[in-house]
Design a protein around this motif. Structure first.
Motif, short mmCIF file in Angstrom:
data_model
loop_
_atom_site.label_atom_id
_atom_site.label_comp_id
_atom_site.label_asym_id
_atom_site.label_seq_id
_atom_site.Cartn_x
_atom_site.Cartn_y
_atom_site.Cartn_z
N ARG A 91 53.41 66.92 -8.54
CA ARG A 91 52.85 67.27 -7.23
C ARG A 91 51.72 68.29 -7.38
O ARG A 91 50.64 68.12 -6.79
N GLU A 147 55.40 65.30 0.71
CA GLU A 147 55.90 64.70 -0.53
C GLU A 147 57.05 63.78 -0.16
O GLU A 147 57.99 64.20 0.53
N LEU A 152 53.07 61.16 -2.98
CA LEU A 152 52.49 62.12 -2.05
C LEU A 152 51.65 61.44 -0.99
O LEU A 152 51.10 60.36 -1.21
#
Length: 218
Positions: free
Chosen positions: A177, A193, A212
């Protein structure tokens, strides 16, 4: 941009030649057996993306671009969910031929397919409300020839093909991420997310896949 290029070993997975050969074989198998081939990251990864889009109540006629469409199965599932303005691109002619066969078999003539490289798009590839990437950015990251520059070009192109405020959904097995947020900091904000499968090893829990949702800054 992030500085991860030195951590990725260049791979055949980052070359057009690899994907041409892969989809030539999968096209042959499809014509013989009707099997569309591998679903990148599994069926749940497709369902996860579609659930998010449906949850946002995004209109069914919104323009959606599948970047690196491969066998086109994600487009099939989107069409079955009622979405009507779907486009898939892939730089491999064999992949587009396979996806055309798959989509014709499903009876979905409104789905548009084009042989295009996201790093060298034509001007008419623009004004999409949603762009989806399942593994294409990963493959670009493995390109043996200047992967870092290609990643920057990808982000620049993405900014151009999305309409202001449009959404970008990315699924990756190479990037975390934090790293993806850094890679797409030029023009994009992280919205969410999405949950992905986790694994536990040596007392530490981690994700093998990152999914994402970004929104283009307006």
């Amino acid at each position: 941009m992030g500085g991860r290029e030195d951590e990725f070993e260049p791979s055949a997975l980052g070359t057009k030649e690899h994907w041409d050969a892969t989809y030539e074989q999968e096209l042959k198998i499809f014509k013989e057996s009707g099997d569309a081939g591998e679903i990148w990251f599994g069926e749940e990864s497709m369902a996860r993306l579609i659930r998010w889009i449906e949850k946002q109540k995004i209109p069914l006629d919104s323009s959606v671009l599948d970047i690196g469409t491969g066998n086109g199965v994600l487009l099939v599932e989107l069409a079955k969910s009622g979405y009507t303005n779907l486009t898939g691109i892939d730089y491999s002619l064999s992949a587009v031929q396979l996806s055309k066969n798959v989509i014709e078999k499903e009876g979905l003539p409104h789905v548009k397919l084009q042989v295009k490289d996201i790093l060298n798009p034509s001007d008419e590839l623009s004004d999409f409300q949603i762009c989806i990437d399942k593994g294409t950015f990963d493959a670009i990251s493995l390109n043996p020839e200047n992967a870092a520059e290609k990643r920057k070009r990808y982000v620049k192109t993405l900014n151009r093909v999305l309409r202001p405020g449009g959404f970008f959904l990315i699924t990756s097995c190479n990037w975390t991420r934090e790293e993806l947020c850094k890679e797409f900091s030029e023009g994009f904000l992280l919205l969410e997310e999405l949950p992905t499968p986790t694994f536990c090893f040596g007392g530490r829990t981690g994700n093998t896949v990152t999914a994402l949702v970004f929104q283009q800054k307006t």
